[in-house]
Motif scaffolding. Structure first.
Motif, PDB file in Angstrom:
ATOM      1  N   ASP A   1     -55.203 -31.762 -71.951  1.00  0.00           N
ATOM      2  CA  ASP A   1     -55.736 -31.155 -72.980  1.00  0.00           C
ATOM      3  C   ASP A   1     -55.979 -29.868 -72.570  1.00  0.00           C
ATOM      4  O   ASP A   1     -55.950 -28.906 -73.420  1.00  0.00           O
ATOM      5  CB  ASP A   1     -56.629 -31.956 -73.843  1.00  0.00           C
ATOM      6  CG  ASP A   1     -55.911 -33.050 -74.649  1.00  0.00           C
ATOM      7  OD1 ASP A   1     -54.674 -33.136 -74.862  1.00  0.00           O
ATOM      8  OD2 ASP A   1     -56.816 -33.763 -75.427  1.00  0.00           O
TER       9      ASP A   1
ATOM     10  N   THR B   1     -51.035 -31.781 -65.663  1.00  0.00           N
ATOM     11  CA  THR B   1     -50.372 -33.054 -66.383  1.00  0.00           C
ATOM     12  C   THR B   1     -49.724 -33.881 -65.295  1.00  0.00           C
ATOM     13  O   THR B   1     -49.267 -33.102 -64.269  1.00  0.00           O
ATOM     14  CB  THR B   1     -49.388 -32.522 -67.460  1.00  0.00           C
ATOM     15  OG1 THR B   1     -48.490 -31.683 -66.822  1.00  0.00           O
ATOM     16  CG2 THR B   1     -50.139 -31.804 -68.518  1.00  0.00           C
TER      17      THR B   1
ATOM     18  N   HIS C   1     -49.706 -37.052 -84.236  1.00  0.00           N
ATOM     19  CA  HIS C   1     -49.493 -37.778 -82.868  1.00  0.00           C
ATOM     20  C   HIS C   1     -48.606 -39.080 -83.112  1.00  0.00           C
ATOM     21  O   HIS C   1     -47.933 -39.614 -82.006  1.00  0.00           O
ATOM     22  CB  HIS C   1     -50.849 -38.407 -82.215  1.00  0.00           C
ATOM     23  CG  HIS C   1     -51.693 -37.159 -81.961  1.00  0.00           C
ATOM     24  ND1 HIS C   1     -51.133 -36.076 -81.102  1.00  0.00           N
ATOM     25  CD2 HIS C   1     -52.906 -36.984 -82.128  1.00  0.00           C
ATOM     26  CE1 HIS C   1     -52.140 -35.244 -80.997  1.00  0.00           C
ATOM     27  NE2 HIS C   1     -53.290 -35.613 -81.564  1.00  0.00           N
TER      28      HIS C   1
ATOM     29  N   ARG D   1     -43.475 -30.653 -77.510  1.00  0.00           N
ATOM     30  CA  ARG D   1     -44.840 -31.105 -76.952  1.00  0.00           C
ATOM     31  C   ARG D   1     -45.200 -30.097 -76.013  1.00  0.00           C
ATOM     32  O   ARG D   1     -45.327 -30.357 -75.094  1.00  0.00           O
ATOM     33  CB  ARG D   1     -44.990 -32.569 -76.713  1.00  0.00           C
ATOM     34  CG  ARG D   1     -46.438 -32.831 -76.633  1.00  0.00           C
ATOM     35  CD  ARG D   1     -46.713 -34.246 -76.568  1.00  0.00           C
ATOM     36  NE  ARG D   1     -48.150 -34.718 -76.845  1.00  0.00           N
ATOM     37  CZ  ARG D   1     -49.048 -34.784 -75.624  1.00  0.00           C
ATOM     38  NH1 ARG D   1     -48.619 -34.734 -74.497  1.00  0.00           N
ATOM     39  NH2 ARG D   1     -50.199 -35.324 -75.830  1.00  0.00           N
TER      40      ARG D   1
ATOM     41  N   ASN E   1     -48.102 -27.442 -74.625  1.00  0.00           N
ATOM     42  CA  ASN E   1     -49.360 -27.318 -74.685  1.00  0.00           C
ATOM     43  C   ASN E   1     -49.763 -25.740 -74.909  1.00  0.00           C
ATOM     44  O   ASN E   1     -49.488 -24.906 -73.898  1.00  0.00           O
ATOM     45  CB  ASN E   1     -50.199 -27.826 -73.542  1.00  0.00           C
ATOM     46  CG  ASN E   1     -51.655 -27.885 -73.778  1.00  0.00           C
ATOM     47  OD1 ASN E   1     -52.212 -27.159 -74.591  1.00  0.00           O
ATOM     48  ND2 ASN E   1     -52.348 -28.524 -72.690  1.00  0.00           N
TER      49      ASN E   1
ATOM     50  N   THR F   1     -45.901 -26.321 -82.409  1.00  0.00           N
ATOM     51  CA  THR F   1     -45.885 -27.290 -81.347  1.00  0.00           C
ATOM     52  C   THR F   1     -46.359 -28.778 -81.884  1.00  0.00           C
ATOM     53  O   THR F   1     -47.233 -28.477 -82.958  1.00  0.00           O
ATOM     54  CB  THR F   1     -46.981 -26.694 -80.513  1.00  0.00           C
ATOM     55  OG1 THR F   1     -46.863 -27.852 -79.146  1.00  0.00           O
ATOM     56  CG2 THR F   1     -48.226 -26.365 -80.641  1.00  0.00           C
TER      57      THR F   1
ATOM     58  N   TYR G   1     -48.052 -30.339 -79.992  1.00  0.00           N
ATOM     59  CA  TYR G   1     -49.138 -30.947 -79.118  1.00  0.00           C
ATOM     60  C   TYR G   1     -50.455 -30.642 -79.805  1.00  0.00           C
ATOM     61  O   TYR G   1     -50.841 -29.492 -80.060  1.00  0.00           O
ATOM     62  CB  TYR G   1     -49.157 -29.968 -77.856  1.00  0.00           C
ATOM     63  CG  TYR G   1     -49.987 -30.578 -76.626  1.00  0.00           C
ATOM     64  CD1 TYR G   1     -49.467 -31.106 -75.426  1.00  0.00           C
ATOM     65  CD2 TYR G   1     -51.435 -30.424 -76.814  1.00  0.00           C
ATOM     66  CE1 TYR G   1     -50.236 -31.654 -74.841  1.00  0.00           C
ATOM     67  CE2 TYR G   1     -52.234 -31.020 -75.730  1.00  0.00           C
ATOM     68  CZ  TYR G   1     -51.513 -31.568 -74.697  1.00  0.00           C
ATOM     69  OH  TYR G   1     -52.427 -31.951 -73.627  1.00  0.00           O
TER      70      TYR G   1
END
Length: 800
Positions: free
Chosen positions: A192, A197, A453, A471, A473, A543, A545
């Protein structure tokens, strides 16, 4: 990193009078490990992109990035070398004698700064508020981990190792007041933050991955800046509370207005001309009275469903009707006056509580009439459990500009957000009721989900793939640019002494020219990379995300427990899907409700699999003993059958409740949850009957729906719509509900005593004493499966 240059060699060469070939654009001499182009071409590249591209002209930051600091701003540097150096009285371009510096700044002695937050973790060193209600749900375990690092600056790969090794439940505060508190840094928090990642142990994205690929070093302050900009800091709730007792006030008003009905009934039967009122005035009173009763019935239904505030048009219609009756008949004026005062008080209190609690301009999509959040469907939908009080809707939004996204909104796959706000992350709906069986009040959570989500776990392959494809970020995307700027400034500091030598490049030896050109080349390459970073910034239209993609259910449960503590409510249950959505709107192909809310025992369902191939050992004939030892048994092969079977594991929401109950010393087991207010004996009940409802029958037979009793070969479920103190109140509510579009079965009124088993359903329930409730006011850890801090040694006495 930039290559270090020996200052002694450089100075000695100049003193001895060595000179480099005089070229306007000296070319870097390759040593075999580099293939740089001519400096002039690189310099022109940056200038061309800046001057010629539309993006370059629009982004002021580009010009600021490549702007060189004037020489006058530099302080005289201090030489940091292991051997003494001698420059003599060598004049520079400024006419002053100074030593040339071509080494990097002195390395900081490795030192951990964890002591700065050892006793106040996860709050970025700020500590906790004295008022427990103001303490946050926090998630910055990464902040403490970065401070704890034994280096100020290190290659990105070292930071990756340091942060990755913190994803362990064994990592805890070793001593002090918080000894034993977990310091685990979970992968989701790093993702986040856009720091890192990982897929298993493989690093596949994030700022540190980019920095590692570029061979960059990263300093502690850069990472702390990332964490301070965490998207978690911008999650804000929008709250609407609608009290569920307006129906009582409405029936009270009906009783107060009964004399009007009695007078109309008596006088309309008398021949015209024999009464003070004319027939026409009586008909006007009758018309106003009928309109008032119709509106009061509608408002009673609002109270049942808690479906938003009372509309201005309905309120005005009742007010105008009462005024009209008072004007038509002076004998009724006192009655209508008192009724008007009561009605204004009731609707005012109701609408004030039903209004959103938020700062001005926070919610961008409000209903013009009520001023409340607009959502896609009425609250009487498939997930609504009725007959509760203090119905509450809480939607969690990203309350800030979504960085690096041109449309400033999230993208929703398959459906629009529930409240039609493109910054919605997730939401929860719940109410509460008294529970005489357990004592105190009981929260019932009917719906908790995320439209943003949820496609990540969708059974629809296309929907799932679209979600992950988009997705990307957007948070902390400028981190790479910051590190580029720092690297460029460091290189400029190294090259500055060359540019200050009075003789310029003409006085360089061949080696010095090579070193000088190499530094210049590295600066140009970093400037080019930084420019690309700026140009690519903001390229996203939207996005999928959003923060807390994997743990939003945990976050909502923790927020619910804080709500329990604030309202001093001792019990909370997740309404099972088998007594809610699967009765009212059963969809055989969808199992999300069972996964999220669970069955009557709180357990979820899992996919049934069958064995299609047995496990076996390969033939070892002809192998040596060493080869045989290396042979592994071939495991059995299974495949899904398409059916779902009950699991021994709790559903997602119940798992959160169970885990936190264990950590905090609360109780979590099957306990009676009220279906309506047990203290009000007259129940308005909707009957679901499998005899004329095939979906309900299929749901029961597949083990996915609950029923209260069986009649012959068909099943019945009694769903409580409302509870009332009198038969008259219950009849009014039943009439209002049965005539509405929400009714899905026969509606009846039944009288039950407070201790009747028909008032309750046995479901998994968390029960907390008053002492445990105080602990729910302590800070929770957003990214951790545990709740937060357990007060075993009274370390938080000052805030509880």
């Amino acid at each position: 990193m930039a290559e270090l240059i020996n200052p002694n060699r450089f100075v000695d060469s100049i003193i001895q009078g060595s000179a480099a070939p005089q070229e306007k654009n000296p070319v870097v001499i390759s040593t075999g490990d580099e293939s740089p182009s001519a400096m002039g071409g690189l310099a022109a590249l940056g200038a061309t992109i800046i001057g010629a591209t539309a993006i370059g002209r629009k982004i002021p930051a580009i010009r600021n990035l490549f702007k060189r600091e004037p020489v006058s701003k530099f302080k005289n540097p201090i030489v940091e070398t292991t051997k003494p150096s001698f420059t003599g009285n060598l004049p520079t371009a400024t006419g002053q004698a100074q030593e040339l510096v071509t080494t990097s700044k002195a390395l900081t002695i490795p030192k951990s700064k964890y002591g700065e937050v050892a006793d106040i973790p996860f709050t970025q060193g700020k500590g906790y508020a004295a008022n427990a209600l103001d303490n946050p749900i926090v998630g910055h375990a990464s902040y403490d981990r970065v401070l704890e690092a034994p280096f100020e600056k290190a290659p990105a790969q070292e930071w990756i190792k340091w942060l990755s090794s913190a994803d362990s439940g064994q990592l805890k505060v070793p001593s002090g007041t918080l000894a034993g508190v977990s310091r685990q840094v979970q992968k989701e928090e790093l993702a986040d933050l856009n720091l890192l990642t990982q897929q298993g142990k493989e690093v596949n994205g994030g700022f540190l991955k980019s920095a590692m690929d570029e061979g960059l070093e990263v300093d502690r302050e850069t990472l702390l800046k990332f964490i301070k900009n965490s998207p978690l800091n911008h999650i804000k709730p929008m709250v609407k509370v609608a009290p569920g007792n307006i129906m009582e006030d409405v029936t009270s008003l009906v009783n107060d207005l009964r004399p009007i009905q009695n007078k109309l009934t008596a006088e309309l039967k008398v021949p015209a001309g024999t009464l003070p009122q004319t027939k026409q005035s009586l008909e006007a009173i009758e018309e106003s009275y009928a309109d008032i009763m119709s509106k009061l019935q509608d408002l009673s239904y609002k109270g049942i469903t808690s479906n938003g505030a009372l509309s201005a048009s309905d309120i005005k219609a009742v007010q105008q009707g009462l005024l009209n009756i008072g004007k038509q008949d002076p004998e009724l004026a006192e009655i209508t006056k008192n009724a008007l005062v009561k009605f204004n008080r009731v609707t005012g209190v109701y609408n004030n509580r039903a209004s959103p609690i938020a700062q001005e301009g926070f919610y961008t999509n409000l209903d013009r009439t009520s001023g409340l959040p607009r959502h896609k469907q009425a609250q009487s939908g498939a997930y609504d459990i009725m007959a509760g009080e203090n119905f509450t809707e809480k939607v969690f939004l990203y309350d800030s500009k979504i960085p690096n996204v041109s449309s400033d909104r999230f993208s929703y796959v398959g459906q629009s957000p529930h409240f039609n706000s493109k910054k919605e992350l997730f939401f929860v709906r719940y109410d509460d009721l008294p529970n005489p069986k357990l004592g105190g009040r009981h929260i019932r959570v009917s719906e908790a989900q995320s439209d943003l989500h949820q496609p990540a776990t969708s059974a629809n392959k296309d929907r799932r793939e679209t979600f992950f494809k988009n997705r990307i970020n957007p948070f902390n995307a400028e981190g790479t640019l910051d590190i580029y700027k720092k690297q460029i400034n460091d290189l400029r500091e190294q090259i500055r002494p060359y540019t200050e030598v009075g003789r310029g490049v003409a006085g360089f030896t061949k080696q010095q020219a090579q070193d000088f050109n190499r530094l210049n080349y590295k600066i140009k390459q970093l400037e080019k990379s930084a420019l690309n970073s700026i140009i690519n910034k903001g390229a996203l239209d939207s996005t999928t995300y959003g923060p807390l993609g994997a743990s939003y259910n945990d976050y909502m449960v923790k927020d619910l427990l804080r709500t329990m503590a604030k309202r001093n409510i001792n019990h909370i249950s997740i309404v099972p899907s088998s007594m809610n959505g699967n009765i009212k709107n059963f969809q055989p192909e969808k199992f999300g409700n069972e996964m999220n809310y669970g069955l009557m025992n709180g357990k979820k369902m899992t996919a049934e699999v069958k064995k299609v191939k047995e496990a076996y050992m390969p033939d070892t004939t002809g192998m040596t003993q060493e080869q045989i030892r290396g042979v592994r048994k071939i495991p059995a092969v299974y495949e899904k059958t398409g059916r779902m079977i009950p699991s021994n594991q709790y559903s997602v929401l119940n798992e959160s409740l169970s885990r936190i109950a264990k950590q905090y010393g609360a109780k979590f087991d099957l306990q009676p949850m009220p279906k309506s207010n047990p203290n009000k004996p007259f129940k308005v009940i909707q009957i679901f009957d499998s005899k004329n409802n095939k979906d309900f029958k299929e749901a029961v037979q597949s083990g996915r729906a609950h029923y209260t009793h069986k009649r012959g070969n068909h099943y019945l479920y009694e769903d409580h719509v409302a509870a009332a103190d009198t038969q008259e109140q219950a009849d009014l509510i039943a009439k209002a509900y049965s005539s509405s579009s929400s009714a899905r079965g026969d509606v009846m009124v039944k009288q039950l005593s407070p201790d009747s088993p028909q008032n309750y359903e046995m479901v998994p329930t968390l029960s907390a004493s008053s002492e445990v409730l105080k602990k729910f006011l302590l800070p929770f850890k957003a990214y951790m499966f545990e709740g937060g801090f357990v007060d075993k040694t009274n370390i938080f006495k000052s805030i509880i």
